[in-house]
Design an enzyme around this catalytic site. Sequence first.
Site, short mmCIF file in Angstrom:
data_model
loop_
_atom_site.label_atom_id
_atom_site.label_comp_id
_atom_site.label_asym_id
_atom_site.label_seq_id
_atom_site.Cartn_x
_atom_site.Cartn_y
_atom_site.Cartn_z
N ASP A 125 -3.98 1.37 3.99
CA ASP A 125 -4.21 0.69 2.71
C ASP A 125 -3.04 0.99 1.78
O ASP A 125 -2.74 2.17 1.53
CB ASP A 125 -5.52 1.19 2.11
N VAL A 126 -2.38 -0.04 1.28
CA VAL A 126 -1.23 0.18 0.40
C VAL A 126 -1.61 0.90 -0.90
O VAL A 126 -0.74 1.43 -1.59
CB VAL A 126 -0.49 -1.15 0.04
N GLY B 126 -2.14 -10.68 8.09
CA GLY B 126 -2.56 -11.88 7.37
C GLY B 126 -1.83 -13.12 7.85
O GLY B 126 -1.00 -13.06 8.77
N ALA C 295 5.58 -10.68 -2.91
CA ALA C 295 4.99 -12.01 -2.84
C ALA C 295 4.16 -12.27 -4.09
O ALA C 295 3.10 -11.67 -4.30
CB ALA C 295 4.11 -12.14 -1.59
N ASN D 109 -4.58 -3.00 6.14
CA ASN D 109 -5.85 -2.28 6.21
C ASN D 109 -6.97 -3.13 6.82
O ASN D 109 -8.11 -2.69 6.93
CB ASN D 109 -6.28 -1.80 4.82
N TYR E 136 -6.95 -12.41 -9.58
CA TYR E 136 -5.82 -12.71 -8.71
C TYR E 136 -4.59 -13.07 -9.54
O TYR E 136 -3.49 -12.53 -9.31
CB TYR E 136 -6.17 -13.85 -7.77
N TYR F 133 10.86 -1.80 -12.34
CA TYR F 133 11.54 -0.94 -11.37
C TYR F 133 13.00 -1.36 -11.17
O TYR F 133 13.87 -0.51 -10.94
CB TYR F 133 10.79 -0.93 -10.03
#
Length: 313
Positions: free
Chosen positions: A57-58, A11, A115, A33, A146, A160
């Site tokens: 792909d994550v 990206g 991000a 991906n 989004y 986490y």
Amino acid sequence: MNTILITGCCGFIGSHLCDFYLSKNYKVIGLDNLLTGSIENIKHHENNPLFNFIEHDVCDQINISDKIDFILHFASTASPDDYLKYPIKTLQIGSIGTENILKLGVKNNSTVLVASTSEIYGDPLEHPQSESYFGNVNPIGPRGVYDEAKRYLEALTMAYKNKKQLKIRIVRIFNTYGPRMRVNDGRAIPNFINQILNNKNITVYGDGHQTRSFCYVSDTVNGIHKLLNSDYQYPINIGNNDEYTILQLVNIMKNIVNKNIELIFSKLPENDPKKRQPNIKLAKTILDWNPKTSLKDGLIKTIDYFIKLNKFG
């Protein structure tokens, strides 16, 4: 030698991060991906022994045997055109994809930088926007997929940190621009460049008095690096605090290319923010970071990129 994993490496910002860390002799693993990224953005590294690209792909389980010291999670659809086209995938990347990255961080005892975005503030009632502001977001509006994906990303990352003692960083990025933006990605600067270079009328949404604050990509990357190497584990704004109306932006661009092009005004999209300006006091104080590139200088470099690559028409 430190190993850094960068998701979304093909990206716009992700590819510049690859450049930056390879220049500092990190071993870089790039994950993408290619949903919206372009392999062309990293092609210049294909023979670099320090760079390893993995098409993945994550949202699927991530199996990497290398010991990973740092993770920069930049996989996401980022432009309105992309997240309106892929609304469900956008939410999955922010949720499933982010958790896969956080689990990998726990496994490797990595420092994980995620991000986030200025869009978590929505159409803000506070101006400029500081990190303590909770935002004004419509969760079921067209931009909600989004906005809420990134808000969830932040909440999950903090969970986490608190439950798994994961070392985390959260960067809220404001309107970054520069070379390698896609000319058709739906954001203001590439849209205007495309129209200007093709001698088309410029489409301005609303009355053009809505404001944005544009940060050149090298400044954003420098801020991300400073945050990664700090000990600060809460959200921090990275952006240029010089505020411009959309009409001011258009006039600067027209002057750079020395063209007098007519404007066409169109309806403002639903929930489009009226104002956007970061409060960067935290970044200045904690990171000793300040954006260096003026809007005019950054636009000259960006327009030159599109002209040289013939990325218009």
